[in-house]
Design an enzyme around this catalytic site. Structure first.
Site, PDB file in Angstrom:
ATOM      1  CE  LYS A 178      -2.943   2.827   2.978  1.00 45.55           C
ATOM      2  NZ  LYS A 178      -3.603   2.981   4.288  1.00 45.55           N
ATOM      3  CD  GLU A 223      -5.862   8.717  10.551  1.00 48.41           C
ATOM      4  OE1 GLU A 223      -5.341   7.600  10.680  1.00 48.41           O
ATOM      5  OE2 GLU A 223      -6.170   9.185   9.444  1.00 48.41           O
TER       6      GLU A 223
END
Length: 419
Positions: A178, A223
């Site tokens: 990723k 976040e």
């Protein structure tokens, strides 16, 4: 490195005050320090001390200087909550190679609000007794500026999609699992913009995010990289995103599809694993839920997981932020290989975008978010901002879809800079 005044001991006094009104309305003109969510948090102004760091040592030099200053400071704290006493607001570059480095700023005045308790902290660096402070409300604009022009930053959209395609090829070749690829956009307003107006608009439109401002970097992040409060560690991981339609029925269907998406679940698993692995050496126990939940924000929905732990080794929140950065949510998996690929194909210096941003107190407690949904304010040109957004790329990603996702993530800061 640290600046010369960084090692001067501080004198700090914290007292309880009556409700002075919304935190962001207390900020006077000039550089603003803020960390606010749902009306609670901290704002500060003035500068009693600044610590700077560069390169791979940007976290280490900052935490050592802060620990030394905190240990030598004279503190009178009548409130004794996390965030009272002397507090340093901080922001750190994503990459050790960035010239943006890192900074801790200790304001001369801090106002905090938590669960119905309000406090005022005054701080000096010359051992003088802090002077009394008269708080004044400065109501902010509720409308974004008109006629803002947005132009591509380091890469035009087509060039960025080509970079995404290259990353997908590298993933399919087995080089990485990723990679989070970011892009920037430049905003130029028709009039000078007061950053306090941007903060007020973000806080009003995105109350579930942490609205922040440190050293010209401002935004509203969903976040939480890490929160440390009296031994309890919390980290909120977001990875996997879908854009909202503003139709409740359609959005519920989209949320269900997001929760079942193999591509998004895979991306999310990488991010959660990286956080849990980074926290494990510092915690006696960690708890990772079996499956994520869907976090609904006004513009997008995310797969989210709250990882918790019990601190084992007396590490400060700044230490934990350094240990967690960069997580797979903003870099990739494996992290070293993903970071190398980002440096090779992204085509820009992220600066402090996607780096830790937040605060730490003298006890080491604090909150550090990831600087997302953000813009870098140009101190020399109050009409120019650099905006950022990033997307997690995995096998099966589509460049056009990733570009659309990045546009969705740009909406919060674009909306605060244009109407």
């Amino acid at each position: 490195m640290t600046t010369a005044p960084a090692l001067a001991p501080l004198v700090a006094r914290t007292v309880t005050i009556s409700d002075p009104g919304p935190l962001l309305e207390l900020l006077p003109p000039g550089p603003a320090l803020a960390w606010v969510r749902r009306g609670e948090g901290l704002v500060g102004w003035g500068e009693a001390m600044r610590v700077t760091g560069t390169g791979a040592e940007r976290f280490t030099s900052a935490k050592r200087a802060w620990a030394e200053v905190a240990s030598r400071s004279v503190i009178r704290d009548e409130v004794r909550l996390p965030g009272t006493g002397p507090v340093a607001f901080g922001s750190f570059a994503f990459s050790p190679d960035s010239a943006a480095g890192g900074v801790l700023i200790v304001p001369e005045v801090v106002v905090g609000h938590r669960a119905g308790t309000w406090w005022l902290t005054t701080i000096t660096a010359d051992r003088a007794i802090p002077a009394p402070v008269q708080l004044t409300r400065h109501e902010r604009a509720t409308q974004a500026p008109a006629d803002t022009e947005f132009t591509p930053g380091a890469r035009a959209p087509q060039e960025w999609k080509a970079a995404v395609a290259e990353v997908i090829e590298r993933i399919e070749a087995g080089q990485v699992e990723k990679v989070v690829l970011a892009r920037d956009v430049v905003a130029r307003t028709a009039q000078d913009v007061d950053p306090r107006d941007v903060l007020s608009l973000l806080a009003g439109d995105y109350p579930n995010c942490w609205t922040f401002s440190v050293d010209g970097l401002l935004g509203a992040t969903p976040e939480m990289l890490v929160k440390l409060e009296r031994g309890l560690v919390t980290s909120r991981v977001l990875a996997g995103t879908i854009r909202r339609t503003q139709n409740d029925e359609q959005d519920l269907a989209l949320a269900a599809s997001l929760a079942r998406s193999s591509k998004d679940l895979e991306e999310h698993e990488y991010a959660v694993r990286s956080v849990a692995d980074a926290l494990a050496p510092h915690c006696t126990t960690t708890n990772v839920p079996d499956s994520p939940f869907v976090l609904h924000l006004p513009n997008v929905m995310h797969l989210a997981t709250d990882v918790t732990g019990v601190l084992a080794d007396g590490t400060s929140s700044l230490d934990l932020a350094a240990a967690l950065h960069p997580s797979a949510a903003v870099c990739g998996t494996p992290t070293p290989a993903a970071a190398e690929l980002i440096a090779a194909v992204e085509g820009m210096d992220r600066g402090r975008y996607a780096g830790p941003v937040g605060w730490v107190d003298a006890a080491g407690d604090g909150e550090w978010g990831i600087a997302l949904r953000s813009a870098q304010f140009d101190a020399e040109d109050p009409r120019r901002f650099r905006l950022f957004a990033g997307c997690g790329v995995v096998a099966g990603s589509d460049p056009e879809a990733e570009l659309a996702e990045s546009e969705a993530k740009l909406l919060p800061i674009k909306g605060a800079l244009s109407r």
